[in-house]
Design an enzyme around this catalytic site. Sequence first.
Site, PDB file in Angstrom:
ATOM      1  N   ASP A 172      33.854  41.805  45.741  1.00 31.31           N
ATOM      2  CA  ASP A 172      34.546  43.335  45.764  1.00 31.31           C
ATOM      3  C   ASP A 172      35.955  43.218  45.452  1.00 31.31           C
ATOM      4  OD1 ASP A 172      35.817  45.389  46.894  1.00 31.31           O
ATOM      5  OD2 ASP A 172      34.085  45.978  48.053  1.00 31.31           O
ATOM      6  N   HIS A 173      36.297  43.574  44.171  1.00 33.26           N
ATOM      7  CA  HIS A 173      37.602  43.472  43.582  1.00 33.26           C
ATOM      8  C   HIS A 173      38.711  44.030  44.615  1.00 33.26           C
ATOM      9  CE1 HIS A 173      37.135  47.267  41.411  1.00 33.26           C
ATOM     10  NE2 HIS A 173      38.551  47.289  41.477  1.00 33.26           N
ATOM     11  N   HIS A 235      33.741  49.395  48.063  1.00 35.50           N
ATOM     12  CA  HIS A 235      35.220  49.398  48.258  1.00 35.50           C
ATOM     13  C   HIS A 235      35.826  49.924  49.537  1.00 35.50           C
ATOM     14  CE1 HIS A 235      34.863  47.586  44.296  1.00 35.50           C
ATOM     15  NE2 HIS A 235      34.981  48.752  43.843  1.00 35.50           N
TER      16      HIS A 235
END
Length: 478
Positions: A172-173, A235
């Site tokens: 999950d950047h 996010h």
Amino acid sequence: IPVDGFDLVIFGGTGDLARRKILPGLFRRFCAGQMPEDARIIGAARSEMDDAAFRETVAEAIREFGGAQGADEALAEAFLERVGYEHVDATGETGWESLKGRLRDGVVRAFYFSVAPSLFGALAERLRSFGLADDESRVVVEKPFGKDLETAKALNATLAEHFDETQIYRIDHYLGKETVQNLMAVRFGNMLFEPLWNAQYVDHIQITVAETVSVAGRGSYYDTSGAMRDMVQNHLMQLLCLIAMEPPARFNPDAVRDEKLKVIRALDPVDHHQVVRGQYEADDTQPGYRTHVDDLRSTTESFVALKCHISNWRWAGTPFYLRTGKMLRSRTSEIAVVFKDAPHSIFGPEAGTHRNVLAIRLQPNEGMTLGVTIKEPGPGGMRLVDVPLDMTFAEALGPDAEEVPDAYERLIMDVIRGNQTLFMRGDEVEAAWAWTDPIIAGWKRRGDVPKPYDPGSNGPEDALMLMHRDGRKWREIK
Ligand code: BG6
């Protein structure tokens, strides 16, 4: 500090994510001196091309997305020497033996699945059956990790057939963003905030991830997803977890992820009156959402705002408001902790009401602002005014500070280091779907149609009402 030597195979190496993020990110780490001599990057995909042709595409990606050093030909040349390509059929036999021949012993082996989730199983199976991966190897998987609880469980089960959980890095950047990690440093590295970090002192928390981009160019994916699956389930929920979790005993993968999981499990189901969906319209200069996804009757949302509660001792009674959307006024992502009013004003009603707000900005201008109330300067008596204690990281750390690494850069280096702290564990992803699934199912059951909003706005009116009803206000998206 350089990481250990590695062979990183990027499946989907010719795809958009590899071109925009993964390869330029690796290049920047190379420029920063973090990549050791014996690091190799191998693109793998369906297209037939040789090393030289692939290097050409990587060179272009670096020029376009590699930052200031992307134009430095000597650096680019040196980086490209480490890059190779293998034509591999994910669901067939082609290329696997040859790819295996490229891999070396004695270095970290990592396999990045930058492909559709439907290929995860085939790739994992072949990595094992052709003997490319062993019990030390790592696999990196991209979102979307399924589209609901059932598909996420199936993906987890497929990966688990071939790899141990300690080998699986679910990206999950947002967890790789500088400020997101700073959030943990601020909470758990200071005495100042944590005693106040609870329902007794916090009135509410707002999490906003506003984007200006449309979904043009990726409509076929986006229209099957929508903002809830694309942004909230991952996010925004990760941000929510980090802001709300109990202090982990250690900054290690399972301690942190256990605490995040407890937050998700403590979330109450969301009442449908507390969710607003939106879809952007056309304006004079550009088409609207439905044209972008090529379905003039689409009821997929490009915006979501919702109010939720965490039922535990720390947070019972403090609402969390989340919102995210495309084509909004500006690109602003922030978390705002809005503290309660002081219990009694000794300065009388004319001093007005004042609230402390701690705003943590993810982008742009990563940093933090703490709104404090002080006396208005001058002889005019005891009038109060709110001023920000502003800490923009770039300013605070000075011009010599290293450029803040992109989220992907940091996360890929963590894969090589074998540090899973900033990656999602399988049970976390499943718990997140278990919370969002009923909201999405409710929309379907009720035939819910998203509220239209103007491009460049703050989203639909109803999202403002969600807060107004509670006597609260969203912070401005500016
Ligand atoms: C991705 C979503 O995960 O995150 C995109 O699929 C979104 O829709 C993007 O635009 C936002 O990332 P960032 O880093 O630009 O905030």
